[in-house]
Motif scaffolding. Structure first.
Motif, short mmCIF file in Angstrom:
data_model
loop_
_atom_site.label_atom_id
_atom_site.label_comp_id
_atom_site.label_asym_id
_atom_site.label_seq_id
_atom_site.Cartn_x
_atom_site.Cartn_y
_atom_site.Cartn_z
N SER A 128 0.83 -1.21 0.00
CA SER A 128 0.00 0.00 0.00
C SER A 128 0.86 1.26 0.00
O SER A 128 1.87 1.34 0.70
N GLY A 129 0.44 2.24 -0.79
CA GLY A 129 1.15 3.52 -0.86
C GLY A 129 2.02 3.68 -2.07
O GLY A 129 2.34 4.81 -2.46
N GLU A 130 2.43 2.58 -2.69
CA GLU A 130 3.25 2.68 -3.89
C GLU A 130 2.36 2.99 -5.09
O GLU A 130 1.40 2.27 -5.36
N PRO A 131 2.66 4.08 -5.83
CA PRO A 131 1.84 4.42 -6.99
C PRO A 131 2.07 3.44 -8.14
O PRO A 131 3.07 2.71 -8.15
N ILE A 132 1.14 3.42 -9.08
CA ILE A 132 1.33 2.62 -10.29
C ILE A 132 1.15 3.50 -11.51
O ILE A 132 0.47 4.53 -11.46
N HIS A 133 1.79 3.10 -12.60
CA HIS A 133 1.58 3.77 -13.88
C HIS A 133 0.52 3.02 -14.68
O HIS A 133 0.43 1.79 -14.62
N ARG A 134 -0.29 3.77 -15.37
CA ARG A 134 -1.31 3.15 -16.22
C ARG A 134 -0.64 2.17 -17.18
O ARG A 134 0.31 2.52 -17.87
N PRO A 135 -1.15 0.94 -17.23
CA PRO A 135 -0.52 -0.05 -18.11
C PRO A 135 -0.90 0.14 -19.58
O PRO A 135 -1.92 0.76 -19.89
N LYS A 136 -0.08 -0.43 -20.44
CA LYS A 136 -0.32 -0.38 -21.89
C LYS A 136 -0.48 -1.79 -22.43
O LYS A 136 -0.04 -2.76 -21.81
N GLY A 137 -1.10 -1.89 -23.58
CA GLY A 137 -1.27 -3.19 -24.21
C GLY A 137 -2.11 -3.09 -25.46
O GLY A 137 -2.45 -1.99 -25.92
N GLN A 138 -2.45 -4.24 -26.01
CA GLN A 138 -3.31 -4.29 -27.19
C GLN A 138 -4.78 -4.27 -26.78
O GLN A 138 -5.18 -4.92 -25.82
N PHE A 173 -3.54 -11.98 -18.82
CA PHE A 173 -2.08 -11.90 -18.93
C PHE A 173 -1.65 -10.46 -18.65
O PHE A 173 -1.58 -10.05 -17.50
N LEU A 174 -1.45 -9.65 -19.69
CA LEU A 174 -1.03 -8.26 -19.47
C LEU A 174 -2.10 -7.45 -18.74
O LEU A 174 -1.79 -6.45 -18.08
N ALA A 175 -3.34 -7.87 -18.84
CA ALA A 175 -4.43 -7.14 -18.20
C ALA A 175 -4.38 -7.24 -16.68
O ALA A 175 -5.04 -6.47 -15.98
N LYS A 176 -3.58 -8.18 -16.16
CA LYS A 176 -3.55 -8.40 -14.72
C LYS A 176 -2.15 -8.35 -14.11
O LYS A 176 -2.02 -8.12 -12.91
N ASN A 177 -1.10 -8.59 -14.89
CA ASN A 177 0.21 -8.79 -14.28
C ASN A 177 0.99 -7.51 -14.02
O ASN A 177 2.11 -7.55 -13.52
#
Length: 407
Positions: free
Chosen positions: A160-170, A241-245
């Motif tokens: 908790s507290g660590e930001p995330i970047h919006r993921p990319k994919g197809q 896959f990429l949608a979750k990892n």
């Protein structure tokens, strides 16, 4: 009481959850949350009050402490409870053992070797089935026979507290015949609980439902982020896959099963009858109130979901029994997500996919904006607590801010 614990604190004398923290003048080490403070277990060990190798408290994860077994970990919890309530105990007159939580940095509490995510809320699975399949046959034929799950990526689980970047994919735009690449436009949270295993098994061994709790050390709040548009394109035939990892977040304090024992409740009726290895005795669900809030950047927090862990169709004992029935071995520190926790009414749905019903019913925010899914700058906060007969046991929170995609 050695220190003051505010009324309605998640970290009451009935809780005593374990975690890993650090301060500016020290390395990561083990502690327990007490009210607004952390009792430093590594420093407490210097008082020679424990009868085992206390070097486990100086490690960067709780794995070695947990490996000592429940006989020891339960005794540590009971001892701390006793000491805190005795004005003449070993903790008396030693304020240096207590660190304000606001002055500490929290870390992942365990070294997570493997991570499994289940799909065990019948309300959530039904809602998703209605949206993407036949509303009259929302559940797939296997759903009421097995706790459906998949193995996820452990390396991208953050505290908790660590930001995330919006993921990319197809993704595949509506009406298009070929995919495009770019940041997800449908970033979603998933309200979950996670349990941490506290014993190893050998390859080939199985765990029975009646003995499963011996293998579960405790629970955390779990936000299992999803990129819905990426998932829609990629999940056939092998699933997410990429949608979750790209990221999942857990709360930093592990609440033990012993602390949650008073909050056990019956689970929902399971029809049709499950196979013998999935049958269980007694109450295996837990009455834990859950909520999700969104804080848009520059605005105030707004609660968007109130749910409860007791709604789960498949309980943790059944999940672990199914996970190991084929001989799959488990290890100390493995993490198991419950799957999105949704209730029966719209305000209890555990994801934006459901709350905004695939974008057709946007949520109105206090600042006048709308949310179909999570936007850049939003902070998603999940909280949970159990309360009964004057006893409150809480999890604190798991929160994370969403940053723009990395170019």
């Amino acid at each position: 009481m050695i220190i003051n614990i505010p009324e309605n604190s998640d970290f009451s004398i009935y809780n005593i959850p374990f975690g890993i923290f650090s301060t500016l003048d020290g390395s990561p080490r083990a502690g327990v949350a007490v009210g607004e403070y952390i009792l430093d277990l590594a420093a407490t060990a210097q008082l020679n009050v424990f009868d085992f190798d206390t070097a486990v408290f100086e490690k960067e994860t709780l794995n070695d402490f947990i490996s000592l077994g429940k006989e020891i970990t339960k005794k540590v919890r009971r001892d701390v409870q006793t000491w805190l309530q005795d004005e003449n105990s070993v903790l008396a007159g030693k304020p240096g053992l207590f660190i304000k939580q606001s002055e500490a940095q929290m870390h992942l509490p365990v070294r997570i070797g493997d991570y499994t995510d289940f799909y065990s809320s019948i309300e959530h699975a039904t809602n998703v089935g209605k949206m993407f399949r036949d509303p009259e046959n929302a559940l797939l034929p296997n759903w009421k026979h097995i706790p459906v799950g998949y193995h996820g990526r452990a390396s991208s689980i953050a505290v908790s507290g660590e930001p995330i970047h919006r993921p990319k994919g197809q993704t595949i735009p509506n009406g298009a015949d070929k995919p495009v690449f770019g940041p997800t436009q449908r970033l979603d949270f998933e309200l979950e609980m996670g349990f941490v295993t506290g014993k190893n098994t050998a390859l080939g061994e199985s765990i029975a439902t009646d003995g499963a709790e011996d293998y579960i050390f405790g629970l955390v709040l779990f936000n299992d982020w999803s990129a819905r548009d990426i998932q829609k394109w990629e999940y056939v035939p092998l699933g997410p896959f990429l949608a979750k990892n790209f990221a999942s977040h857990i709360s930093p304090w592990i609440v033990t099963l012993e602390a949650l024992e008073p909050f056990k409740v019956p689970g929902p009726s399971q029809e049709p009858e499950v196979l013998p290895y999935l049958k269980y005795h007694g109450n295996k669900n837990y009455d834990v109130n859950l909520e999700v809030a969104i804080t848009p950047e520059g605005s105030g927090e707004q609660t968007v979901c109130r749910s409860n862990f007791k709604y789960m169709y498949w309980n943790m004992a059944q999940q672990l029994a199914h996970h190991t029935v084929n001989g799959c071995n488990i290890n100390i520190g493995d993490l198991y997500g419950s799957g999105t926790i949704s209730g029966k009414d719209e305000g209890s749905y555990g994801s934006m996919l459901e709350l905004a019903w695939m974008g057709t019913k946007p949520l109105k925010m206090k600042d006048g904006s709308e949310r179909k899914f999570i936007l850049d700058g939003d902070t998603v906060i999940m909280r949970g607590y159990a309360k009964k007969d004057g006893k409150r046991v809480g999890f604190g929170e798991v929160s994370a801010k969403v940053l723009p995609a990395i170019k």
